[in-house]
Design a protein around this motif. Structure first.
Motif, PDB file in Angstrom:
ATOM      1  N   UNK A  16       0.856  -1.195   0.000  1.00 17.38           N
ATOM      2  CA  UNK A  16       0.000   0.000   0.000  1.00 17.38           C
ATOM      3  C   UNK A  16       0.888   1.239   0.000  1.00 17.38           C
ATOM      4  N   UNK A  17       0.898   1.939  -1.125  1.00 20.45           N
ATOM      5  CA  UNK A  17       1.798   3.076  -1.294  1.00 20.45           C
ATOM      6  C   UNK A  17       1.234   4.320  -0.611  1.00 20.45           C
ATOM      7  N   UNK A  18       2.087   4.984   0.126  1.00 23.06           N
ATOM      8  CA  UNK A  18       1.741   6.271   0.737  1.00 23.06           C
ATOM      9  C   UNK A  18       2.040   7.361  -0.295  1.00 23.06           C
ATOM     10  N   UNK A  19       1.005   7.756  -1.026  1.00 26.90           N
ATOM     11  CA  UNK A  19       1.200   8.675  -2.151  1.00 26.90           C
ATOM     12  C   UNK A  19       1.875   9.979  -1.719  1.00 26.90           C
ATOM     13  N   UNK A  20       1.465  10.513  -0.580  1.00 27.32           N
ATOM     14  CA  UNK A  20       1.984  11.824  -0.169  1.00 27.32           C
ATOM     15  C   UNK A  20       3.476  11.777   0.161  1.00 27.32           C
ATOM     16  N   UNK A  21       3.977  10.599   0.571  1.00 26.14           N
ATOM     17  CA  UNK A  21       5.394  10.502   0.935  1.00 26.14           C
ATOM     18  C   UNK A  21       6.297  10.572  -0.292  1.00 26.14           C
ATOM     19  N   UNK A  22       5.731  10.386  -1.481  1.00 28.53           N
ATOM     20  CA  UNK A  22       6.551  10.382  -2.687  1.00 28.53           C
ATOM     21  C   UNK A  22       6.793  11.779  -3.248  1.00 28.53           C
ATOM     22  N   UNK A  23       6.211  12.770  -2.589  1.00 23.67           N
ATOM     23  CA  UNK A  23       6.505  14.141  -2.995  1.00 23.67           C
ATOM     24  C   UNK A  23       7.619  14.677  -2.109  1.00 23.67           C
ATOM     25  N   UNK A  24       8.757  14.896  -2.725  1.00 22.87           N
ATOM     26  CA  UNK A  24       9.950  15.279  -1.981  1.00 22.87           C
ATOM     27  C   UNK A  24       9.961  16.767  -1.665  1.00 22.87           C
ATOM     28  N   UNK A  25      10.545  17.083  -0.502  1.00 22.05           N
ATOM     29  CA  UNK A  25      10.722  18.491  -0.154  1.00 22.05           C
ATOM     30  C   UNK A  25      11.855  19.106  -0.970  1.00 22.05           C
ATOM     31  N   UNK A  26      12.606  18.231  -1.666  1.00 23.34           N
ATOM     32  CA  UNK A  26      13.657  18.748  -2.553  1.00 23.34           C
ATOM     33  C   UNK A  26      13.101  18.847  -3.968  1.00 23.34           C
TER      34      UNK A  26
END
Length: 420
Positions: free
Chosen positions: A191-201
C-alpha cells in the motif's frame, strides 16, 4: 469457462499437515458437510465437523455459493494458512533520510480475514472484479499478443469517501491470494503512501516514484509471489496535467510521467495487479484513467445493501451476546428478500422495525452505517444485554441523531460558502 464452486479451507496455524494431503482429505470427506455450510452463509469452524481429521487441522471452511449452485457445479478446494505477522514498512533513502513510502503485508493476512464477506454492494462488484483478475491470468497463460489485445492490470475504484473502496482493494487481494494459492505460494500487498513520494527537494519526486517501483519490481521478480500494489487516493500522484498552470512546479508533472512509464513496464508481468482508488476522479490525469481496465464507481449503498449491512451488524452483536437475540430472530430477518427491501416504507409501520430504520438511511455511507450499532448502544446506556426490540428502538434513535447531525453540518457548510 466452466463455473466452479470455490471451497476455502483455512488450515490451523499449528497444523503441519501437507496442504495437498489436507486438500485430498477434504475432497473425500468434506462434501457431506457443504450443504450446511452454504445454508449458514458464514465460515463454519472446523470444530463443528464430526471428522477427527478436520477438527485437528481445519480452522474454518467457507463456500461462496448457494446449495442449488453447489449441486450443479464442480468444486475447487483452496487450502491456505493465514499470516499473523504485523505489516512491515518499505523505506527509500533520499538525500541521507529514510522515507517510509509503503506498508507491506504478506497474504493471506489474518488482519483481512472476513473483510470480503462484510463488504455489501447493490451490484455484483466483487464478482466482477474477481472475474476480471482471473481473466488477466487466463490471457497471459494463453499467450494472447498484448499488441493485438491490450490489458494493463490496472483497476480504478472511484466514488465518495466511506463507500469501501480501499477495503475492497485489500479484500480482493486477500481473496485472490486464496483462490490462486495453487499457483502462487503467497501474496504480497504493498500500500503506497502517495503523499510521501513528494519530496521536499525540488525535482526529486519523480526519482522517488522510480525508486518505489524498483522495490515493486523486486517483489514481482519472484514467480512464486502474487503482487498487489494499492495506490489510495491516486489523484495525489496522477493530478491532471491538463489543469496545471505554467506557474506550478513541474515536479507534479514528473511524478505523473514517472508513474505512467512504470505502469507500462510492469504490465507485462502476469503476477501483478495495480489497485487504485480516488475520491475525486475528475482530478485524475486522463492518461492514467485511459490505462485503467476497470473504472468502477462505488457509491453509497441502496436499500437492499443498507438492510443487509444493518442485519450483519445485528448478527454480530447477537453472536457476542451484546443483544439477546435468538437464531429464530436472525433467520426471520434473513428471510427478507432484497426485492422487498426496495419497498421498506410500505412493509411495516413499526418505528423499531429494521425495514423502517433501513428506509431512513438513504445516502449514508457504508462506513457510517457500520458505526450506527455502536452509537445506538452508547446512546442507550444499556446496563445489560437488551432484547432485540429494545435495541431496535435504540438503533432507530441513533439513525435520527445521525441524520440531524448531518443536517447541521450541511447547513454550517452552506453558511460558510455563502457568507450568510
Amino acid at each position: 469457462m466452466t463455473d466452479v464452486v470455490n471451497v476455502e479451507v483455512c488450515q490451523k496455524p499449528t497444523s503441519l499437515e501437507d496442504k495437498e494431503s489436507l486438500k485430498s482429505h477434504c475432497e473425500k470427506h468434506l462434501v457431506t458437510y457443504l450443504p450446511q455450510i452454504c445454508s449458514r452463509g458464514v465460515p463454519v469452524p472446523g470444530t463443528h465437523f464430526p471428522d477427527d481429521y478436520l477438527r485437528a487441522h481445519v480452522l474454518h471452511v467457507q463456500v461462496d455459493s448457494t446449495e442449488e449452485i453447489l449441486q450443479s457445479c464442480p468444486l475447487r478446494y483452496h487450502v491456505y494458512q493465514l499470516y499473523h505477522e504485523e505489516p512491515g514498512s518499505e523505506e527509500i533513502e533520499q538525500s541521507g533520510e529514510n522515507i517510509t513510502t509503503a506498508v507491506h503485508w504478506l497474504l493471506p493476512s489474518a488482519q483481512f480475514q472476513g473483510l470480503w464477506d462484510n463488504l455489501i454492494f447493490d451490484q455484483d462488484i466483487k464478482g466482477n472484479l474477481l472475474s476480471y483478475a482471473k481473466t488477466t491470468l487466463l490471457f497471459s497463460d494463453a499467450g494472447v499478443d498484448p499488441n493485438v489485445i491490450t490489458w494493463n492490470k490496472v483497476v480504478l475504484l472511484h466514488g465518495p469517501p466511506g463507500t469501501g473502496k480501499t477495503s475492497l482493494c485489500k479484500a480482493l487481494a486477500q481473496k485472490l491470494s486464496i483462490h490462486l494459492s495453487d499457483r502462487y505460494t503467497y501474496g504480497q500487498l504493498l500500500e503506497i503512501n502517495s503523499h510521501s513520494l513528494f519530496s521536499k527537494w525540488f525535482s526529486e519526486s519523480g526519482k522517488l516514484v522510480q525508486k518505489m517501483f524498483d522495490k515493486i519490481q523486486e517483489l514481482i521478480d519472484d514467480p512464486q509471489a502474487l503482487v498487489f500494489v494499492l495506490i489510495d487516493e491516486v489523484e495525489s500522484l496522477t493530478a491532471a496535467r491538463q489543469t496545471m498552470s505554467g506557474s506550478e512546479p513541474s515536479d507534479a508533472v514528473r511524478v505523473v510521467n514517472a508513474l505512467l512509464t512504470q505502469l507500462d513496464v510492469i504490465k507485462q508481468y502476469p503476477n501483478v495487479l495495480i489497485l487504485t482508488t480516488s475520491n475525486v476522479s475528475g482530478n485524475v490525469d486522463l492518461a492514467f484513467v485511459d490505462r485503467a481496465d476497470i473504472k468502477q464507481y462505488i457509491g453509497p449503498p441502496g436499500p437492499a445493501a443498507i438492510y443487509t449491512i444493518l442485519l450483519s451488524c445485528l448478527t454480530e452483536l447477537c453472536r457476542v451476546a451484546l443483544i439477546n437475540g435468538s437464531t429464530d430472530d436472525m433467520m426471520k430477518y434473513r428471510a427478507v428478500s432484497a426485492l422487498q427491501t426496495t419497498n421498506v416504507t410500505t412493509t411495516s409501520s413499526s418505528s423499531n422495525s429494521l425495514y423502517h430504520i433501513a428506509s431512513k438511511c438513504g445516502g449514508l455511507s457504508g462506513r457510517t452505517l457500520r458505526k450506527l450499532p455502536f452509537l445506538a448502544h452508547s446512546i442507550a446506556h444499556f446496563k445489560a444485554a437488551p432484547s432485540m426490540p429494545d435495541f431496535m428502538i435504540a438503533l432507530n434513535n441513533a439513525v435520527d441523531k445521525q441524520l440531524l447531525d448531518r443536517d447541521h453540518l450541511d447547513k454550517n457548510h452552506l453558511h460558510k460558502q455563502t457568507g450568510s
